[in-house]
Design a protein around this motif. Structure first.
Motif, PDB file in Angstrom:
ATOM      1  N   THR A 235       0.838  -1.196   0.000  1.00  9.81           N
ATOM      2  CA  THR A 235       0.000   0.000   0.000  1.00  9.81           C
ATOM      3  C   THR A 235       0.873   1.246   0.000  1.00  9.81           C
ATOM      4  O   THR A 235       1.820   1.355   0.781  1.00  9.81           O
ATOM      5  CB  THR A 235      -0.908   0.025   1.252  1.00  9.81           C
ATOM      6  OG1 THR A 235      -1.694  -1.175   1.283  1.00  9.81           O
ATOM      7  CG2 THR A 235      -1.833   1.229   1.225  1.00  9.81           C
ATOM      8  N   SER A 236       0.548   2.170  -0.865  1.00  8.49           N
ATOM      9  CA  SER A 236       1.327   3.409  -0.909  1.00  8.49           C
ATOM     10  C   SER A 236       1.088   4.216   0.361  1.00  8.49           C
ATOM     11  O   SER A 236       0.054   4.084   1.025  1.00  8.49           O
ATOM     12  CB  SER A 236       0.924   4.240  -2.128  1.00  8.49           C
ATOM     13  OG  SER A 236      -0.401   4.738  -1.987  1.00  8.49           O
ATOM     14  N   GLU A 237       2.049   5.057   0.670  1.00 10.36           N
ATOM     15  CA  GLU A 237       1.936   5.893   1.861  1.00 10.36           C
ATOM     16  C   GLU A 237       0.698   6.778   1.779  1.00 10.36           C
ATOM     17  O   GLU A 237      -0.036   6.933   2.770  1.00 10.36           O
ATOM     18  CB  GLU A 237       3.197   6.753   2.001  1.00 10.36           C
ATOM     19  CG  GLU A 237       3.190   7.686   3.195  1.00 10.36           C
ATOM     20  CD  GLU A 237       3.168   6.944   4.519  1.00 10.36           C
ATOM     21  OE1 GLU A 237       2.544   7.460   5.469  1.00 10.36           O
ATOM     22  OE2 GLU A 237       3.750   5.846   4.596  1.00 10.36           O
ATOM     23  N   ARG A 238       0.441   7.328   0.624  1.00 10.18           N
ATOM     24  CA  ARG A 238      -0.714   8.228   0.470  1.00 10.18           C
ATOM     25  C   ARG A 238      -2.017   7.480   0.687  1.00 10.18           C
ATOM     26  O   ARG A 238      -2.923   7.970   1.384  1.00 10.18           O
ATOM     27  CB  ARG A 238      -0.690   8.854  -0.920  1.00 10.18           C
ATOM     28  CG  ARG A 238      -1.851   9.799  -1.181  1.00 10.18           C
ATOM     29  CD  ARG A 238      -1.745  10.429  -2.559  1.00 10.18           C
ATOM     30  NE  ARG A 238      -2.856  11.338  -2.813  1.00 10.18           N
ATOM     31  CZ  ARG A 238      -3.018  12.004  -3.939  1.00 10.18           C
ATOM     32  NH1 ARG A 238      -2.112  11.885  -4.907  1.00 10.18           N
ATOM     33  NH2 ARG A 238      -4.048  12.802  -4.103  1.00 10.18           N
ATOM     34  N   LEU A 239      -2.133   6.274   0.109  1.00 10.93           N
ATOM     35  CA  LEU A 239      -3.361   5.503   0.255  1.00 10.93           C
ATOM     36  C   LEU A 239      -3.583   5.100   1.706  1.00 10.93           C
ATOM     37  O   LEU A 239      -4.699   5.217   2.231  1.00 10.93           O
ATOM     38  CB  LEU A 239      -3.315   4.259  -0.637  1.00 10.93           C
ATOM     39  CG  LEU A 239      -4.507   3.295  -0.500  1.00 10.93           C
ATOM     40  CD1 LEU A 239      -5.813   4.024  -0.814  1.00 10.93           C
ATOM     41  CD2 LEU A 239      -4.326   2.090  -1.424  1.00 10.93           C
ATOM     42  N   PHE A 240      -2.519   4.632   2.380  1.00  9.74           N
ATOM     43  CA  PHE A 240      -2.694   4.204   3.763  1.00  9.74           C
ATOM     44  C   PHE A 240      -3.021   5.389   4.655  1.00  9.74           C
ATOM     45  O   PHE A 240      -3.820   5.264   5.589  1.00  9.74           O
ATOM     46  CB  PHE A 240      -1.440   3.497   4.275  1.00  9.74           C
ATOM     47  CG  PHE A 240      -1.637   2.867   5.627  1.00  9.74           C
ATOM     48  CD1 PHE A 240      -2.341   1.685   5.757  1.00  9.74           C
ATOM     49  CD2 PHE A 240      -1.142   3.470   6.770  1.00  9.74           C
ATOM     50  CE1 PHE A 240      -2.550   1.116   7.002  1.00  9.74           C
ATOM     51  CE2 PHE A 240      -1.338   2.908   8.018  1.00  9.74           C
ATOM     52  CZ  PHE A 240      -2.049   1.724   8.134  1.00  9.74           C
TER      53      PHE A 240
END
Length: 255
Positions: free
Chosen positions: A98-103
Motif C-alpha cells: 500500500t502506498s503511503e498516500r493511500l494508507f
C-alpha cells in the motif's frame, strides 16, 4: 530520527506503556500508540509496521495466562493458529504494497472501525457467552477457517480491534463456553501479530530505535496492567480509549 529529543523518547515509551496496559485490561492499545507515532512525524505505513513489531511481545503474557483453557482444543489450535498466521502474513504483505498516500487516507477509517469494534466488545462478549446451542450451527473447526483467515488479513494490515472480530467469528461458528473461546481467540490473535511482526522485521521498514523503546514500554505497561486489572473498571478504560480513537480518527479526516 536524529531530530528526536529526550522528550520525544519519553513520550514514545509512555505511549507504548499505556498501550501495553490498555491491552492487558481492555484492549485497543494501538489506538494510543499508532497516532503517537504519526504525530511525532513517522510516515503512516512505517508507523504501523513499527507499532506492530513493538507491541507484539506484550501479547505473549496474555496468551500464556490463558493457555490452560486451550486444553481439549488441540484440533482447533492446530488448524486455526496456522490459518491466523498465514492471514497475518498476507495482511502484512498488503500493507507494504500500500502506498503511503493511500494508507494515510485509509488510516482514519481504520481507526474509526477499530474504535467501533472496541465499543462493541462488551456486547460481543455477552452475546457469545449467552448464545444457545444451535443444532444447525457448524461444529467442525474447518467451518471457521475462512472467516478467521479474513479477520487475520485485517489483523496483519492494521490490527486494532482484531480480538473482537475473532471472538465474534468463533461465537458464530463454534459451540463452546466463553472462557474456552476467549483462550482460542487469544492464541489466534497472537499468531496473527507474531507472523506480521516477523514479516515486518525483514521488510526494512521498522524504525528499530523506536520499536525497541516502545517494546520496553509495552512490556512494562503490560505487567502493570495485569497487576492492576482488578482495580480498574475495564468499561471505563474502554470508553476512554474509544473516545481517543474517535477523536483521532475524526481529526485525521479533517486535516
Amino acid at each position: 530520527m536524529d531530530a528526536f529529543s529526550l522528550s520525544h523518547w519519553i513520550i514514545l515509551f509512555l505511549a507504548a506503556a499505556g498501550a501495553g496496559a490498555v491491552n492487558a485490561i481492555a484492549g485497543g492499545g494501538t489506538l494510543i500508540s499508532f497516532p503517537t507515532l504519526t504525530a511525532l512525524g513517522l510516515p503512516a505505513v512505517t508507523a504501523n509496521v513499527t507499532n506492530t513489531v513493538a507491541l507484539t511481545p506484550g501479547y505473549l503474557g496474555a496468551t500464556l495466562a490463558q493457555a490452560r483453557d486451550l486444553a481439549g482444543q488441540a484440533r482447533r489450535v492446530w488448524l486455526l493458529v496456522p490459518v491466523g498466521a498465514l492471514g497475518g502474513l498476507l495482511g502484512g504483505l498488503l500493507l507494504l504494497w500500500t502506498s503511503e498516500r493511500l494508507f494515510r487516507n485509509l488510516a482514519p477509517y481504520l481507526i474509526l472501525l477499530a474504535s467501533g469494534l472496541l465499543a462493541a466488545q462488551p456486547r460481543v462478549r455477552a452475546w457469545v457467552a449467552g448464545r444457545r446451542r444451535d443444532a444447525a450451527a457448524p461444529r467442525h473447526p474447518a467451518w471457521v477457517a475462512a472467516p478467521i483467515f479474513a479477520a487475520a488479513i485485517y489483523g496483519g494490515y492494521f490490527g486494532a480491534g482484531l480480538s473482537v472480530i475473532i471472538l465474534a467469528v468463533l461465537g458464530v461458528t463454534l459451540d463452546d463456553d466463553l472462557t474456552r473461546l476467549n483462550a482460542l481467540k487469544q492464541a489466534i490473535a497472537f499468531a496473527v501479530n507474531v507472523a506480521a511482526a516477523l514479516f515486518f522485521v525483514f521488510s526494512g521498514r521498522v524504525v528499530w530505535p523506536v520499536a525497541l523503546v516502545m517494546a520496553a514500554g509495552a512490556i512494562a505497561g503490560g505487567v502493570i496492567g495485569g497487576r492492576v486489572a482488578g482495580q480498574i473498571a475495564p468499561a471505563l478504560l474502554r470508553r476512554l480509549v474509544v473516545t481517543i480513537g474517535l477523536s483521532v480518527g475524526l481529526y485525521y479526516l479533517v486535516v
